[in-house]
Design a protein around this motif. Structure first.
Motif, PDB file in Angstrom:
ATOM      1  N   HIS A  48     -18.156 -16.012   5.336  1.00 50.60           N
ATOM      2  CA  HIS A  48     -18.220 -16.139   3.653  1.00 50.60           C
ATOM      3  C   HIS A  48     -18.285 -14.623   3.053  1.00 50.60           C
ATOM      4  N   LEU A  49     -18.989 -13.830   3.761  1.00 55.94           N
ATOM      5  CA  LEU A  49     -19.299 -12.440   3.501  1.00 55.94           C
ATOM      6  C   LEU A  49     -18.037 -11.635   3.495  1.00 55.94           C
ATOM      7  N   PHE A  50     -17.135 -11.709   4.450  1.00 60.44           N
ATOM      8  CA  PHE A  50     -16.031 -11.100   4.679  1.00 60.44           C
ATOM      9  C   PHE A  50     -15.088 -11.650   3.658  1.00 60.44           C
ATOM     10  N   MET A  51     -14.910 -12.845   3.234  1.00 63.70           N
ATOM     11  CA  MET A  51     -14.247 -13.480   2.331  1.00 63.70           C
ATOM     12  C   MET A  51     -14.385 -12.809   1.120  1.00 63.70           C
ATOM     13  N   LEU A  52     -15.549 -12.778   0.633  1.00 61.43           N
ATOM     14  CA  LEU A  52     -16.117 -11.992  -0.670  1.00 61.43           C
ATOM     15  C   LEU A  52     -15.524 -10.762  -0.745  1.00 61.43           C
ATOM     16  N   LEU A  53     -15.820  -9.856   0.328  1.00 58.48           N
ATOM     17  CA  LEU A  53     -15.159  -8.501   0.360  1.00 58.48           C
ATOM     18  C   LEU A  53     -13.655  -8.262   0.607  1.00 58.48           C
ATOM     19  N   SER A  54     -13.176  -9.472   0.984  1.00 61.15           N
ATOM     20  CA  SER A  54     -11.606  -9.420   0.945  1.00 61.15           C
ATOM     21  C   SER A  54     -11.146  -9.714  -0.484  1.00 61.15           C
ATOM     22  N   LEU A  55     -11.858 -10.516  -1.040  1.00 66.72           N
ATOM     23  CA  LEU A  55     -11.438 -10.618  -2.383  1.00 66.72           C
ATOM     24  C   LEU A  55     -11.760  -9.453  -3.426  1.00 66.72           C
ATOM     25  N   LEU A  56     -12.728  -9.007  -3.045  1.00 65.71           N
ATOM     26  CA  LEU A  56     -13.258  -7.887  -4.025  1.00 65.71           C
ATOM     27  C   LEU A  56     -12.139  -6.655  -3.557  1.00 65.71           C
ATOM     28  N   TRP A  57     -11.782  -6.363  -2.332  1.00 64.64           N
ATOM     29  CA  TRP A  57     -11.011  -5.652  -2.093  1.00 64.64           C
ATOM     30  C   TRP A  57      -9.313  -5.591  -2.836  1.00 64.64           C
ATOM     31  N   TRP A  58      -9.086  -6.858  -2.602  1.00 63.22           N
ATOM     32  CA  TRP A  58      -8.014  -7.411  -3.320  1.00 63.22           C
ATOM     33  C   TRP A  58      -7.878  -6.893  -4.855  1.00 63.22           C
ATOM     34  N   GLY A  59      -8.847  -7.126  -5.562  1.00 66.53           N
ATOM     35  CA  GLY A  59      -8.895  -6.833  -6.849  1.00 66.53           C
ATOM     36  C   GLY A  59      -8.755  -5.394  -7.007  1.00 66.53           C
ATOM     37  N   PHE A  60      -9.602  -4.588  -6.000  1.00 67.09           N
ATOM     38  CA  PHE A  60      -9.604  -3.045  -6.159  1.00 67.09           C
ATOM     39  C   PHE A  60      -8.039  -2.865  -5.777  1.00 67.09           C
ATOM     40  N   SER A  61      -7.562  -3.318  -4.911  1.00 68.14           N
ATOM     41  CA  SER A  61      -6.076  -2.881  -4.554  1.00 68.14           C
ATOM     42  C   SER A  61      -5.007  -3.353  -5.827  1.00 68.14           C
ATOM     43  N   LEU A  62      -5.394  -4.533  -6.669  1.00 69.44           N
ATOM     44  CA  LEU A  62      -4.576  -4.928  -7.674  1.00 69.44           C
ATOM     45  C   LEU A  62      -4.823  -3.802  -8.634  1.00 69.44           C
ATOM     46  N   TYR A  63      -6.043  -3.323  -8.901  1.00 68.53           N
ATOM     47  CA  TYR A  63      -6.238  -2.400 -10.120  1.00 68.53           C
ATOM     48  C   TYR A  63      -5.392  -0.991  -9.654  1.00 68.53           C
ATOM     49  N   MET A  64      -5.482  -0.657  -8.133  1.00 67.10           N
ATOM     50  CA  MET A  64      -5.012   0.773  -7.862  1.00 67.10           C
ATOM     51  C   MET A  64      -3.304   0.654  -7.876  1.00 67.10           C
ATOM     52  N   LEU A  65      -2.895  -0.363  -7.633  1.00 66.17           N
ATOM     53  CA  LEU A  65      -1.528  -0.646  -7.556  1.00 66.17           C
ATOM     54  C   LEU A  65      -0.924  -0.568  -8.940  1.00 66.17           C
ATOM     55  N   LEU A  66      -1.495  -1.058  -9.976  1.00 74.13           N
ATOM     56  CA  LEU A  66      -1.151  -1.431 -11.268  1.00 74.13           C
ATOM     57  C   LEU A  66      -1.533  -0.344 -12.423  1.00 74.13           C
ATOM     58  N   LYS A  67      -2.522   0.398 -12.022  1.00 76.86           N
ATOM     59  CA  LYS A  67      -3.149   1.210 -13.036  1.00 76.86           C
ATOM     60  C   LYS A  67      -1.822   2.547 -13.335  1.00 76.86           C
ATOM     61  N   PRO A  68      -2.063   2.894 -14.575  1.00 82.89           N
ATOM     62  CA  PRO A  68      -1.278   4.146 -14.705  1.00 82.89           C
ATOM     63  C   PRO A  68      -1.131   5.356 -13.673  1.00 82.89           C
ATOM     64  N   ALA A  69       0.011   5.636 -13.252  1.00 82.20           N
ATOM     65  CA  ALA A  69       0.301   6.834 -12.369  1.00 82.20           C
ATOM     66  C   ALA A  69      -0.209   7.839 -12.653  1.00 82.20           C
ATOM     67  N   GLY A  70      -0.677   9.008 -11.811  1.00 83.88           N
ATOM     68  CA  GLY A  70      -1.303  10.151 -12.218  1.00 83.88           C
ATOM     69  C   GLY A  70      -0.159  10.993 -12.565  1.00 83.88           C
ATOM     70  N   THR A  71      -0.444  12.100 -13.079  1.00 86.52           N
ATOM     71  CA  THR A  71       0.685  12.935 -13.604  1.00 86.52           C
ATOM     72  C   THR A  71       0.772  14.047 -12.825  1.00 86.52           C
ATOM     73  N   GLU A  72      -0.383  14.661 -12.265  1.00 83.97           N
ATOM     74  CA  GLU A  72      -0.642  15.680 -11.386  1.00 83.97           C
ATOM     75  C   GLU A  72       0.377  15.432  -9.793  1.00 83.97           C
ATOM     76  N   PRO A  73       1.078  16.336  -9.457  1.00 84.55           N
ATOM     77  CA  PRO A  73       1.620  16.034  -7.921  1.00 84.55           C
ATOM     78  C   PRO A  73       0.442  15.993  -6.890  1.00 84.55           C
ATOM     79  N   SER A  74       0.569  15.512  -5.900  1.00 83.34           N
ATOM     80  CA  SER A  74      -0.470  15.415  -4.820  1.00 83.34           C
ATOM     81  C   SER A  74      -0.327  16.370  -4.003  1.00 83.34           C
ATOM     82  N   LEU A  75      -1.384  17.173  -3.513  1.00 79.92           N
ATOM     83  CA  LEU A  75      -1.222  18.172  -2.520  1.00 79.92           C
ATOM     84  C   LEU A  75      -1.167  17.860  -1.053  1.00 79.92           C
ATOM     85  N   ILE A  76      -1.281  16.571  -1.058  1.00 81.60           N
ATOM     86  CA  ILE A  76      -0.967  16.042   0.388  1.00 81.60           C
ATOM     87  C   ILE A  76       0.390  15.303   0.630  1.00 81.60           C
TER      88      ILE A  76
END
Length: 125
Positions: free
Chosen positions: A8-36
């Motif tokens: 259950h703990l890992f399921m909760l962590l998985s759902l939280l990570w999915w939410g974080f991933s969703l945010y990261m994938l849909l947030k506005p893109a950065g305007t600065e080019p990456s150094l990496i």
């Protein structure tokens, strides 16, 4: 076999990570080019690798091909959503490929680690 509480703990962590991933994938893109170089692909790989490990730990009885299929479908859907819901991002086949490669690599690594630990425990007995 992990306890129900750990599952259950890992399921909760998985759902939280999915939410974080969703945010990261849909947030506005950065305007600065990456150094990496290929930082975007490294990010996709990492997001899905961590998600795969958390799902594997949350669903220990689930067959790994099914988990990989679930993550591959999420990769395609997340790229589709980027094209539909954002104005400064576009879906990229290479991003979906990095997603799937990250998930597959993590699932393989967990499988190899389990085999190694299992073999080690059998030798100790």
């Amino acid at each position: 076999m992990p306890s129900l509480r750990m599952t259950h703990l890992f399921m909760l962590l998985s759902l939280l990570w999915w939410g974080f991933s969703l945010y990261m994938l849909l947030k506005p893109a950065g305007t600065e080019p990456s150094l990496i170089p290929y930082f975007d692909k490294i990010g996709h790989f990492s997001l899905f690798a961590i998600q795969a490990v958390l799902l594997r730990l949350a669903l220990p009885q689930q067959a790994w091909p099914r988990l990989l299929l679930m993550l591959a479908l999420w990769a395609v859907l997340s790229e589709t959503l980027q094209g539909m819901l954002t104005t400064d991002r576009s879906p990229e086949l290479a991003d979906a490929g990095a997603d799937i490669l990250g998930a597959a690599t993590a699932l393989w690594a967990v499988r190899m680690l389990r085999c190694t630990l299992s073999s080690s425990l059998r030798r100790e007995k």
